[in-house]
Design a protein around this motif. Structure first.
Motif, short mmCIF file in Angstrom:
data_model
loop_
_atom_site.label_atom_id
_atom_site.label_comp_id
_atom_site.label_asym_id
_atom_site.label_seq_id
_atom_site.Cartn_x
_atom_site.Cartn_y
_atom_site.Cartn_z
N GLU A 14 0.83 -1.04 -0.22
CA GLU A 14 -0.11 -0.17 -0.19
C GLU A 14 1.00 1.80 -0.27
OE1 GLU A 14 0.01 -2.39 1.68
OE2 GLU A 14 -2.28 -3.58 2.23
N GLY A 15 1.86 1.11 0.09
CA GLY A 15 2.82 2.65 0.35
C GLY A 15 3.35 2.44 1.97
N GLY A 17 6.31 1.36 3.32
CA GLY A 17 7.53 2.14 2.88
C GLY A 17 7.72 3.85 3.17
N HIS A 41 9.58 -2.98 0.99
CA HIS A 41 9.59 -1.98 1.87
C HIS A 41 9.96 -0.81 0.69
CE1 HIS A 41 6.75 -2.99 5.37
NE2 HIS A 41 7.00 -3.39 4.37
N THR A 42 9.39 0.20 -0.16
CA THR A 42 10.47 1.19 -1.14
C THR A 42 10.02 2.28 -0.20
OG1 THR A 42 9.54 -0.46 -2.41
CG2 THR A 42 10.70 1.92 -2.98
N GLY A 412 2.73 10.81 -4.75
CA GLY A 412 4.05 10.51 -5.54
C GLY A 412 5.15 10.12 -4.39
#
Ligand code: GDP
Ligand code: IMO
Ligand code: MG
Length: 421
Positions: A14-15, A17, A41-42, A412
């Motif tokens: 889901e984002g 990270g 995790h990015t 973003g």
């Protein structure tokens, strides 16, 4: 002092990270409490992109990363991540719970064998040994971090465990022979390398709370992959929900101040199992392409679909979510219409809860509410009112339906592309 908890509300990716990195600026400790290197995790900082599998995301902000007792740890992966970060100028401060279960070579082999045995009924696991390691923990056959730093104990444990594993290998017709000497040497060496990090993290974290420090708990996966409340058996093997954070750290639930649910503005899933709002058309392709929806860990394409409120209501209830962070809103840019699933039809009846029976889940037909799309979001937007009116409508509907305020809107992957509401 605050203890903040970040949990995924869908099927992972889901984002978390990105949001954990964002909140890490105020944290002293960032703690992983479940899962292992099945996670990816990015974190994007300027032009630098970091993909972390087991190291807590807060180390990128220079904060102490804690690997809690609820994690299953592959020491080889952690050592590689530490070395790669060092090469990039980050020397991670780490603590590892002495009670953390260790992913052993036979776990990885058995994960693959289980999947092969299941054939077309496979789970689509990451094959990182997660399920077999958690199984051994629960059946009390686990090797824990503390055992890695005591060669004699490790040797005795391997004497007990390896013959059983070899028998299971035979049943699966796996040719590989488990070599005790080799495993003992390799894992004792990992123990040597990680020794200085292994400690009583539950005591350290509770002391930190007494000293008014800030703690950020970093969930992996998402509620729909929780072993009890997800799409069982198409789940991971840990307690992903908010409750898992107290089990996986030894921090009492009364200390948790905020539970932030990360909601991707649409839905994705990697691996097998039903996904009620999955799209097989050009909109699904848009989400996959524009959202770069390919697994961080396995590079598999992520299946994509519209946002699903049945899932999100289930997640908010089960995890007691107090605030929402909506991510990847920008990926919906340029669509004429956007849709949100408000409920399902199951055998001709309206339902708005998530069924336990996986065969029922497969039959659920999503019912949608349609919204007008928007052209573009200026990625320099800093407030909610900067967003296109239609995007605001979309977000307000989610907030109203979930009866939970939105605290963050991410537009973003970068740190600055974040709006605090
Ligand atoms: P996690 O597992 O929940 O940490 O999520 P992943 O890192 O596996 O996947 C999320 C992906 O989306 C990563 O590539 C992030 O860099 C990216 N991302 C996060 N937030 C946003 C956002 O708001 N917009 C866009 N376009 N990408 C984002
Ligand atoms: P993050 O933390 C997405 C999925 C796998 C598979 C199922 C079981 O990056 O959100 P496992 O290897 O855990 O036994 O696989 O769970 N899965 C994830 N999907 N994001 C993840 O982590 C995942 N971790 C596991 O694809 O369907
Ligand atoms: Mg991920």
């Amino acid at each position: 002092m605050t203890v903040k908890l970040v949990v995924g509300t869908q099927w992972g990716d889901e984002g978390k990270g990105k949001v954990v990195d964002y909140f890490s600026k105020d944290a002293d400790y960032v703690v992983r409490f479940q899962g292992g290197n099945n996670a990816g995790h990015t974190i994007k900082v300027g032009d630098e992109v970091y993909k972390l599998h087991v190291t807590p995301s807060g180390v990128i902000q220079g904060k102490t990363g804690v690997i809690g007792n609820g994690v299953v740890l592959d020491p080889e992966i952690l050592i590689n991540e530490i070395n790669n970060l060092k090469k990039r100028g980050i020397k991670p401060e780490l603590l590892i719970s002495d009670r953390t279960n260790i992913i052993m070579p036979y776990h990885k082999i058995l994960d693959g064998a289980d999947e092969k045995y299941l054939g077309d009924k496979k789970i689509g696991t990451t094959k990182r040994g997660i399920g077999p390691c958690y199984s051994d923990k629960i059946s009390r056959n686990g090797i824990r971090a503390i055992d890695l730093i005591d060669k004699e104990t490790l040797s005795k444990k391997l004497d007990l465990i390896l013959p059983i594993k070899q028998r299971i290998f035979n049943a699966y017709e796996i040719k590989e022979k488990l070599n005790k000497k080799e495993i003992l040497e390799t894992y004792s060496k990992y123990g040597e390398e990680l020794k200085s990090f292994v400690t009583t993290t539950h005591i350290k974290l509770n002391k930190a709370i007494e000293q008014n420090k800030n703690i950020l708990l970093e969930g992996a996966q998402g509620v729909m992959l929780d072993v009890d409340f997800g799409t069982y058996p198409y789940t991971t093997s840990s307690h992903v929900i908010a409750g898992g954070s107290t089990i996986g750290t030894g921090i009492g639930p009364q200390h948790i101040d905020e539970i932030i649910g990360i909601v991707k503005a649409y839905t994705t899933r990697v691996g097998e199992g039903p996904l009620p709002t999955e799209l097989f058309d050009e909109i699904g392709e848009h989400l996959q392409k524009v959202g770069h929806e390919f697994g961080t860990t396995t590079s598999r394409p992520r299946r994509c679909g519209w946002l699903d409120l049945v899932v999100l209501k289930h997640s908010c209830m089960i995890s007691g979510i107090t605030k929402l962070a909506i991510t990847k809103l920008d990926v919906l840019n340029g669509l004429d219409k956007v849709k949100i699933c408000t409920h399902y039809n199951l055998d001709g009846k309206k339902i708005n809860y998530f069924p336990a029976n996986i065969e029922d889940v497969k039959k659920c037909e999503p019912v949608y509410k349609e919204f007008k799309g928007w052209e573009d979001i200026d990625n320099a937007s800093t407030s909610f009112s900067d967003l296109p009116k239609q995007a605001q409508e979309y977000l307000k509907f989610i907030e109203k339906e979930l009866k939970t305020p939105i605290a963050i809107v991410s537009i973003g992957p970068g740190r600055s592309e974040t709006i605090e509401v």
